[in-house]
Design a protein around this motif. Structure first.
Motif, PDB file in Angstrom:
ATOM      1  N   GLU A 167       0.934  -1.194  -0.016  1.00 30.53           N
ATOM      2  CA  GLU A 167      -0.127  -0.003  -0.088  1.00 30.53           C
ATOM      3  C   GLU A 167       1.056   1.296  -0.024  1.00 30.53           C
ATOM      4  O   GLU A 167       0.460   2.455  -0.720  1.00 30.53           O
ATOM      5  CB  GLU A 167      -0.790   0.104   1.327  1.00 30.53           C
ATOM      6  N   GLN A 168       1.967   1.289   0.940  1.00 28.41           N
ATOM      7  CA  GLN A 168       2.849   2.585   0.656  1.00 28.41           C
ATOM      8  C   GLN A 168       3.693   2.657  -0.595  1.00 28.41           C
ATOM      9  O   GLN A 168       3.779   4.059  -0.903  1.00 28.41           O
ATOM     10  CB  GLN A 168       3.719   2.336   2.201  1.00 28.41           C
ATOM     11  N   LEU A 169       3.740   1.580  -1.303  1.00 31.75           N
ATOM     12  CA  LEU A 169       4.347   1.882  -2.406  1.00 31.75           C
ATOM     13  C   LEU A 169       3.434   2.609  -3.589  1.00 31.75           C
ATOM     14  O   LEU A 169       3.890   3.258  -4.110  1.00 31.75           O
ATOM     15  CB  LEU A 169       4.725   0.445  -3.143  1.00 31.75           C
ATOM     16  N   GLU A 170       2.072   2.013  -3.302  1.00 36.55           N
ATOM     17  CA  GLU A 170       1.158   2.577  -4.152  1.00 36.55           C
ATOM     18  C   GLU A 170       1.083   4.023  -3.688  1.00 36.55           C
ATOM     19  O   GLU A 170       0.713   4.898  -4.906  1.00 36.55           O
ATOM     20  CB  GLU A 170      -0.210   2.060  -3.866  1.00 36.55           C
ATOM     21  N   PHE A 171       1.158   4.390  -2.516  1.00 41.27           N
ATOM     22  CA  PHE A 171       0.813   5.851  -1.954  1.00 41.27           C
ATOM     23  C   PHE A 171       2.089   6.713  -2.634  1.00 41.27           C
ATOM     24  O   PHE A 171       1.933   7.848  -2.933  1.00 41.27           O
ATOM     25  CB  PHE A 171       0.661   5.725  -0.550  1.00 41.27           C
ATOM     26  N   LEU A 172       3.158   6.166  -2.627  1.00 39.43           N
ATOM     27  CA  LEU A 172       4.409   6.728  -2.927  1.00 39.43           C
ATOM     28  C   LEU A 172       4.303   7.283  -4.325  1.00 39.43           C
ATOM     29  O   LEU A 172       4.665   8.638  -4.676  1.00 39.43           O
ATOM     30  CB  LEU A 172       5.556   5.847  -2.619  1.00 39.43           C
ATOM     31  N   GLU A 173       3.736   6.653  -5.183  1.00 37.54           N
ATOM     32  CA  GLU A 173       3.714   6.872  -6.491  1.00 37.54           C
ATOM     33  C   GLU A 173       2.542   8.225  -6.896  1.00 37.54           C
ATOM     34  O   GLU A 173       2.613   8.929  -7.681  1.00 37.54           O
ATOM     35  CB  GLU A 173       3.104   5.803  -7.496  1.00 37.54           C
ATOM     36  N   THR A 174       1.877   8.427  -5.777  1.00 37.43           N
ATOM     37  CA  THR A 174       0.962   9.684  -5.858  1.00 37.43           C
ATOM     38  C   THR A 174       1.846  10.931  -5.454  1.00 37.43           C
ATOM     39  O   THR A 174       1.149  11.985  -5.755  1.00 37.43           O
ATOM     40  CB  THR A 174      -0.360   9.577  -5.112  1.00 37.43           C
ATOM     41  N   LEU A 175       2.775  10.823  -5.038  1.00 38.94           N
ATOM     42  CA  LEU A 175       3.590  11.998  -4.176  1.00 38.94           C
ATOM     43  C   LEU A 175       4.513  12.623  -5.286  1.00 38.94           C
ATOM     44  O   LEU A 175       5.375  11.928  -6.119  1.00 38.94           O
ATOM     45  CB  LEU A 175       4.220  11.773  -3.108  1.00 38.94           C
ATOM     46  N   PRO A 176       4.426  14.014  -5.485  1.00 33.47           N
ATOM     47  CA  PRO A 176       5.553  14.613  -6.255  1.00 33.47           C
ATOM     48  C   PRO A 176       6.904  14.520  -5.884  1.00 33.47           C
ATOM     49  O   PRO A 176       7.167  14.593  -4.727  1.00 33.47           O
ATOM     50  CB  PRO A 176       5.019  16.110  -6.361  1.00 33.47           C
ATOM     51  N   GLU A 177       7.748  14.382  -6.826  1.00 30.88           N
ATOM     52  CA  GLU A 177       9.309  14.475  -6.304  1.00 30.88           C
ATOM     53  C   GLU A 177       9.789  15.339  -5.712  1.00 30.88           C
ATOM     54  O   GLU A 177      10.549  14.931  -4.696  1.00 30.88           O
ATOM     55  CB  GLU A 177      10.108  14.201  -7.598  1.00 30.88           C
ATOM     56  N   GLU A 178       9.492  16.519  -5.830  1.00 30.98           N
ATOM     57  CA  GLU A 178      10.009  17.455  -4.956  1.00 30.98           C
ATOM     58  C   GLU A 178       9.568  17.434  -3.230  1.00 30.98           C
ATOM     59  O   GLU A 178      10.195  17.872  -2.479  1.00 30.98           O
ATOM     60  CB  GLU A 178       9.571  19.015  -5.549  1.00 30.98           C
TER      61      GLU A 178
END
Length: 456
Positions: free
Chosen positions: A271-282
């Motif tokens: 789940e946290q991998l999925e969440f990570l992909e929603t976050l902007p790089e900055e």
């Protein structure tokens, strides 16, 4: 585990079994709501088919009231929505400011989070004040959870368990959902001298600590370092923050794998991998960047999922601990379907319910059909005998769950020395959540993700 490569969530047979689960769940929810006396606290697990309380921590009430919300999500049953919503408003407030537990994601994202997600998806009517109520609850919950913090020597830290500041539990990786939603709603933890503490930062640091200390990778960390093995508890010296040793509260030993702890890691990291992909790089630059975080979490997710596949009965149901002392008496148990009626060691269907979703999510995230089909295999087993509870008199939904084998809390029927035939709140809830996940993938509904409570 023998992965069933032909299983498909779109098939009419599979959908029929999912519908049966949701129909039974509605009956169980109504039965428990009629029978349960709230003055007893939270229902935890069944004894002779009736839910009972166990005064350890109140970590299961969110599953009790989250279940009717999942049933509504799957079936549109308005009575289930009203039951889940009214009970959340009436009884869940104490969990929002509970400073003594690591369970905020379990209790509050399963209730307030599901309700806000349903509103965001247009499944329940938009109401500005109701929305603000759910948002405020989730903001508070994430910050309160993040305040329960211990620092690690050399940097980083972790949300410490109810055992105290020395204790990192692998379970808490899934409770990080509370921090994620609160952060995405724009909240932060305010500390001394108005210091603003990033909830995202604490989420990342806790997940890193779990990946580094709770999960093993076969890299020679100790004599029992097997890739994918999980320690339930990691113990630190609170004076200087140095790691000391593995431990286990509910498993057989610090050097074997309690399979429900393994399942929490599988689902939590997926789940946290999925969440990570929603976050902007900055937003991730100060924490090492998305690529570095992704690599570490993916390593943990794949190691634990591979270990589960390799150390589970042929039908995908695990025994309660891979090092359980009498497991060897079952012979080559990995090559045969699980046997909850064996005279040696219990299975744990609740670990399977959690793991099924972790496997499916990781498979979809990586585009790896092996993991996804493994998750479907586990779910398929739970949807039928001897795991699905079809008796109208039994309050549980999924049978043969284990709570605390070392403490002897699980009922052993008749003259048997092996617990069987009972259910748990977390097992029932997670079976429903895994089933809802599979149904949404099949019918093209919006992707089921906890962070959609924050509107993404």
């Amino acid at each position: 585990m023998i992965i069933q490569s032909t299983l498909s969530p779109e098939s009419s047979a599979f959908q029929s079994r999912l519908q049966r689960l949701f129909d039974l769940a509605a009956e169980k929810v109504r039965l428990l709501d009629r029978n349960w006396d709230p003055s007893r606290g939270s229902p935890v697990f069944t004894v002779e088919g009736r839910y009972t309380a166990r005064g350890w921590t109140e970590w299961t009430q969110g599953f009790q009231f989250g279940m009717p919300l999942l049933v509504f999500d799957a079936t549109g049953d308005a009575a289930m929505l009203e039951l889940g919503r009214s009970r959340t408003v009436e009884r869940m407030a104490p969990h929002l400011t509970h400073t003594g537990v690591h369970d905020h994601g379990f209790n509050n994202v399963s209730t307030y989070g599901n309700l806000l997600r349903l509103m965001n998806e247009g499944r329940i009517e938009e109401n500005a004040w109701e929305r603000r109520f759910y948002e405020l609850a989730l903001k508070v919950s994430g910050a309160v959870q993040a305040a329960r913090w211990s620092r690690i020597h050399g940097g980083g830290g972790y949300i410490y368990s109810f055992n105290g500041p020395h204790s990192l539990f692998v379970d808490t990786i899934r409770s990080l959902r509370a921090l994620a939603v609160s952060h995405r709603l724009g909240h932060a933890l305010m500390g001394e001298n108005d210091g603003r503490i990033s909830l995202l930062g604490r989420l990342i640091e806790h997940a890193r600590a779990t990946a580094r200390y709770s999960v093993y990778y076969g890299e020679g960390r100790d004599h029992y370092d097997v890739r994918g093995r999980v320690a339930h508890e990691s113990v630190f010296n609170t004076n200087d923050g140095r790691y000391r040793c593995p431990n286990s509260q509910q498993g057989y030993s610090p050097f074997s794998t309690w399979t429900r702890g393994l399942a929490w890691a599988m689902l939590g990291f997926a789940e946290q991998l999925e969440f990570l992909e929603t976050l902007p790089e900055e937003e991730l630059a100060e924490f090492g960047g998305k690529a570095e975080i992704r690599a570490e979490w993916r390593k943990a997710a794949q190691a634990t999922c591979d270990f589960y596949i390799e150390n589970t009965a042929a039908d995908g149901i695990p025994y309660w601990d891979t090092g359980a002392p009498h497991l060897e008496k079952l012979g080559d148990w990995r090559s045969r379907p699980s046997d909850p009626f064996n005279p040696c060691e219990p299975v744990d269907s609740s670990a399977a319910a959690i793991a099924a979703q972790g496997l499916m999510r990781l498979g979809r995230h990586l585009g790896d059909d092996r993991y996804f089909r493994a998750g479907l295999t586990v779910l398929e087993t739970l949807l039928g005998e001897p795991y699905l509870s079809t008796s109208a008199d039994h309050e549980g939904l999924i049978l043969h769950s284990v709570y605390h084998r070392p403490n002897g809390w699980d009922r052993m029927p008749d003259s048997s020395r092996v617990p069987r035939g009972e259910s748990s709140m977390w097992g029932d809830y997670h079976a429903l959540e895994a089933a809802l996940y599979a149904r949404r993938l099949a019918d093209g509904s919006p992707y089921l993700a906890f962070y959609r409570a924050a509107g993404q």
